[in-house]
Scaffold this active site. Sequence first.
Site: not given
Ligand code: PLP
Length: 382
Positions: A48, A100, A172, A197
């Site tokens: 962890r 998001y 982000d 992604k």
């Molecule tokens: C998918 C996404 C998230 C969240 O991520 P997870 O891996 O699904 O928890 C946050 N910001 C953006 C822009 C995303 O496309």
Amino acid sequence: MKFNTKVIHGGQHHDPSTGAVMPPVYQTSTFVQTSPGQPLNPDYEYSRAANPTRTALENALASIENGTRGLAFSSGLAATDCVLRSFKAGDEVIAMDDLYGGTYRMFTRIYKDSGIKFHFVDMNDLAKFESLINANTKMVWVETPTNPLMKLADIAEIAKITKKHNVLFAVDNTFATPYLQKPLDLGADIVMHSATKYLGGHSDVIAGALIVKDAALGDQLHFQQFATGATLGPQDSFLVLRGIKTLHLRVQRHCENGVKIAEFLMNHPKVERVYYPGLASHPFHEIAKKQMIGGFGGMVTFTFKSGKKEDAIAFLEKVKVFTLAESLGGVESLANHPALMTHASIPEDKRKEIGITDDLVRLSVGVEDAEDLIEDLKQALA
Ligand SMILES: *Cc1c(COP(=O)(O)O)cnc(C)c1O
């Protein structure tokens, strides 16, 4: 080291015990100690806190975003949650008004009773944004480009303001990836990724990341990560690390195909509006040219001339090469209906207000042959 070399070698070492070129999947929860409190390897006691496969990924993350510290989480939202845990009742966070859906849900529902106050603002109205900053403001949270409306925020301009007021600035960077945009270089303090992604890139893992430049901030976030536990497992760390090795190649193709699809849709008689930062007609094209170096990504959103939800649904039921599914950023092309799928957690009136209409379709353009993708769109729009 330049970027294309960094994605392959940045922060990486051959495995010291065997010479393995790729780090093994260290599928272990714990590590031997030679005497109480004296681990055989001082870096590893319990997975962890740290695991060598995760460390290899975290070093790669730090390298490609030009940070000093990377942290890998069990999801993008776990990474965001880790940042928010640093704040307490009375603190304020200013966030972009187009986020998001899951991030918006976390800010407005999970942290509803935390006493942390969230403001949602148009980050292109810099004067209004600055006027919201007060002594309690702790962080500014921006997504650029946004999901699904492809709004942009000027990272360098926002950073000037957050620096002036001594407020943390988090970006982000999921949609752009560091191949196109490096928020830390532009003055941000924290970069967040849904590594699910483009970083993972193969639709086979859920993962998240934070990257920072400041060592003390890195230690603080690592403490939160270690003490709350939403860490990424060794197998998933390996998958994301493997994905990163081809990030530059994939994103380059995503961008090439993205432009072609955006131009095809622009000229289609059934299409009303195309949201793609690479189009000269895009309201944020100038910001895109300034901060997205090397391309405009593979995300393309559009609406129908008819304005009808039924047309969007019929289109999504007809696509064959595109797959109707949530998520984005994988090698395969995906199509999504934000109002019914990824953004269903945003209340209807709020969705309408920001422009997520029922005839809006979001495409994650993959790395297939553009001709096949366009043929598919043609038949699904017919
Ligand atoms: C998918 C996404 C998230 C969240 O991520 P997870 O891996 O699904 O928890 C946050 N910001 C953006 C822009 C995303 O496309």
